[in-house]
Design a protein around this motif. Structure first.
Motif, mmCIF file in Angstrom:
data_model
loop_
_atom_site.group_PDB
_atom_site.id
_atom_site.type_symbol
_atom_site.label_atom_id
_atom_site.label_comp_id
_atom_site.label_asym_id
_atom_site.label_seq_id
_atom_site.Cartn_x
_atom_site.Cartn_y
_atom_site.Cartn_z
ATOM 1 N N ASN A 1 0.832 -1.194 0.000
ATOM 2 C CA ASN A 1 0.000 0.000 0.000
ATOM 3 C C ASN A 1 0.872 1.251 0.000
ATOM 4 N N PRO A 2 1.578 1.473 -1.110
ATOM 5 C CA PRO A 2 2.515 2.603 -1.151
ATOM 6 C C PRO A 2 1.803 3.961 -1.108
ATOM 7 N N VAL A 3 0.563 3.998 -1.537
ATOM 8 C CA VAL A 3 -0.163 5.274 -1.590
ATOM 9 C C VAL A 3 -0.512 5.767 -0.182
ATOM 10 N N HIS A 4 -1.098 4.909 0.639
ATOM 11 C CA HIS A 4 -1.533 5.341 1.969
ATOM 12 C C HIS A 4 -0.702 4.766 3.106
ATOM 13 N N PHE B 1 -10.403 1.575 -5.789
ATOM 14 C CA PHE B 1 -9.405 2.219 -4.916
ATOM 15 C C PHE B 1 -9.088 3.609 -5.450
ATOM 16 N N TRP B 2 -8.832 3.704 -6.762
ATOM 17 C CA TRP B 2 -8.460 4.992 -7.343
ATOM 18 C C TRP B 2 -9.633 5.958 -7.390
ATOM 19 N N PHE C 1 -9.808 7.377 -3.996
ATOM 20 C CA PHE C 1 -8.727 8.341 -3.846
ATOM 21 C C PHE C 1 -9.119 9.681 -4.485
ATOM 22 N N THR D 1 1.039 11.668 -6.252
ATOM 23 C CA THR D 1 0.616 10.273 -6.080
ATOM 24 C C THR D 1 0.101 9.693 -7.391
ATOM 25 N N HIS E 1 2.093 6.653 -8.836
ATOM 26 C CA HIS E 1 1.488 5.345 -8.596
ATOM 27 C C HIS E 1 0.294 5.030 -9.473
#
Lengths: 231, 221
Positions: A50-53, B95-96, B99, B131, B135
């Motif tokens: 989970n590199p984003v959060h 997920f995105w 976000f 981000t 990512h």
């Protein structure tokens, strides 16, 4: 074949978000390995997954990681046909359930955090707000339980039950430690009977963290709140 | 009487998400413009809890929250699907989208605030862009949806179109093409998609409206 359907859950005992995923997996009868993370010393695995959060929970299914508890729960429901159905199949009913899921997440969770982390006047204000929002939820849930007495079992527990349980399941304990009432049984009787029915399930009981750990954590949070408010 | 109605406001990126989804799937609908300073009884009836747009009304039944609406649309009318068919890819897409939903409000904060609050919004926006660049857009795909746009691309639309106008209104620079090359390429491609290109709020009109709003908001503080 070994390694097929390997499920790992990275979480922490105190995270309600990890608790949600744990409940979903247990309800579906999906065997999984649980990894307790130390948030002050996050594992390299977690940071990779989970590199984003860099947060829990993370579900790893056959080596592929997923983050965000609600995304994970929908994934579990879509890939595992075992009952219970965590979200309804009908698109309109699904939309209603998603609406209330977001309501609980965005309106109740935030307010609850403020209640726990504040003191004095600020806390009173937050409690008032929480009670108002619980009233809204009460009205909304009448649509789901028209006869007023929810009967919850391992076969019909769904994402809304998971959401409310992970937030307010231990409400009596929370009230005891905080020394304030956060649920008014006279104003929200449906909510109380819903929570009671959920809390009675053996699966929910055995998934709850030990009482003394929860009390210690709540006391820690409230003590910090008092300190910072009297500074 | 139209089977599908959409209650919206012409500057809202959340409303446009729904417009693009309906048009991509070829669903006829009646559009009802709401005056957010004077909300209609219809809006208050269909979304009593949040009183916000967009609201989709299908056969008299209201659905609120743009991400929920989009998933509903995708489930009722599966042609030109907006989410991947593979469950894992679908979970990553969600997920995105989450976000984007969580972070996009920082963009409108840029023009709604000044001083320290605005500085905080600038920082939040930069983190969001970094981000996405680092990512979200890896793998060399043209869009989040692959060769075609999907719900994730639509979720990031405020970065593609609204951010640029808002930067001008707010007098801040957050996005720079050379700092975010992947994002820049995605923005250029996104804005060329015919459904998107033909359905965006008028830039000059929006600029004027947001400048006015900013003036009013800062004066009242």
């Amino acid at each position: 074949m070994e390694g097929e359907n390997k499920v790992i859950l990275h979480g922490t005992w105190s995270s309600p978000y990890a608790k949600r995923v744990e409940l979903a997996l247990k309800l579906k009868g999906i065997p999984f390995l649980y990894v307790e993370e130390d948030l002050k010393n996050k594992s390299l695995l977690l940071l990779n997954y989970n590199p984003v959060h860099k947060k829990v929970p993370v579900l790893v299914h056959n080596g592929k990681p997923l983050a965000e508890s609600l995304c994970i729960i929908e994934y579990i429901d879509e890939t595992c046909n075992n009952s219970p159905q965590l979200l309804p199949k009908d698109p309109y009913e699904r939309a209603q359930v998603r609406f209330w899921t977001i309501f609980i997440q965005q309106k109740l969770y935030e307010t609850m955090l403020t209640v726990m982390k504040s003191a004095g006047e600020a806390q009173e204000k937050a409690i008032k707000e929480l009670l108002e929002k619980l009233q809204v939820l009460e009205e909304g849930m009448k649509g789901f339980f028209p006869d007023g007495s929810p009967v919850i079992s391992n076969q019909n527990m769904g994402i809304l039950e998971i959401m409310i349980c992970s937030l307010l399941g231990p409400y009596k304990l929370q009230e005891e430690v905080l020394g304030v009432k956060i649920i008014d049984p006279e104003k929200t009787p449906l909510l109380v009977s819903w929570l009671t029915a959920i809390n009675e399930l053996p699966l929910v009981k055995e998934s709850a963290p030990p009482r003394d750990k929860t009390v210690a954590l709540l006391k820690f949070v409230t003590e910090n709140a008092l300190k910072s408010s009297s500074a | 009487m139209a089977v599908v109605k959409l209650l919206g406001a012409w500057t809202s990126p959340y409303v446009y998400r729904v417009i693009w989804a309906l048009k991509l799937k070829g669903i006829p609908y009646e559009y009802i413009e709401e005056d957010l300073s004077n909300k209609s009884p219809l809006l208050l009836q269909y979304n009593p809890i949040h009183k916000k747009i967009p609201v989709l009304v299908h056969d008299g039944k209201p659905i609120c929250e743009s991400t929920i609406i989009l998933q509903y649309i995708d489930e009722i009318w599966p042609q030109n699907s907006l989410l991947p068919t593979d469950p894992y890819d679908r979970a990553v897409a969600r997920f995105w989208i989450k976000f984007a939903d969580d972070k996009s409000p920082s963009i409108s904060k840029l023009y709604r605030t000044g001083g320290e609050e605005q500085e905080k919004a600038v920082k939040e926006c930069l983190e969001m862009l970094e981000t996405i660049e680092e990512h979200g857009l890896i793998g060399g795909k043209k869009f989040f949806g692959g060769d075609k746009i999907n719900m994730v691309d639509m979720a990031f639309s405020s970065v593609a179109h609204w951010l640029e106008v808002i930067q001008e209104v707010a007098g801040v620079k957050v996005f720079e093409a050379q700092k975010f090359p992947r994002l820049n390429t995605w923005i250029q491609n996104f804005k060329q998609v015919p459904i998107i290109k033909e359905n965006l709020p008028d830039r000059d009109k929006m600029l004027a409206l947001l400048k006015h709003r900013r003036k009013m908001l800062l004066a009242s503080k």
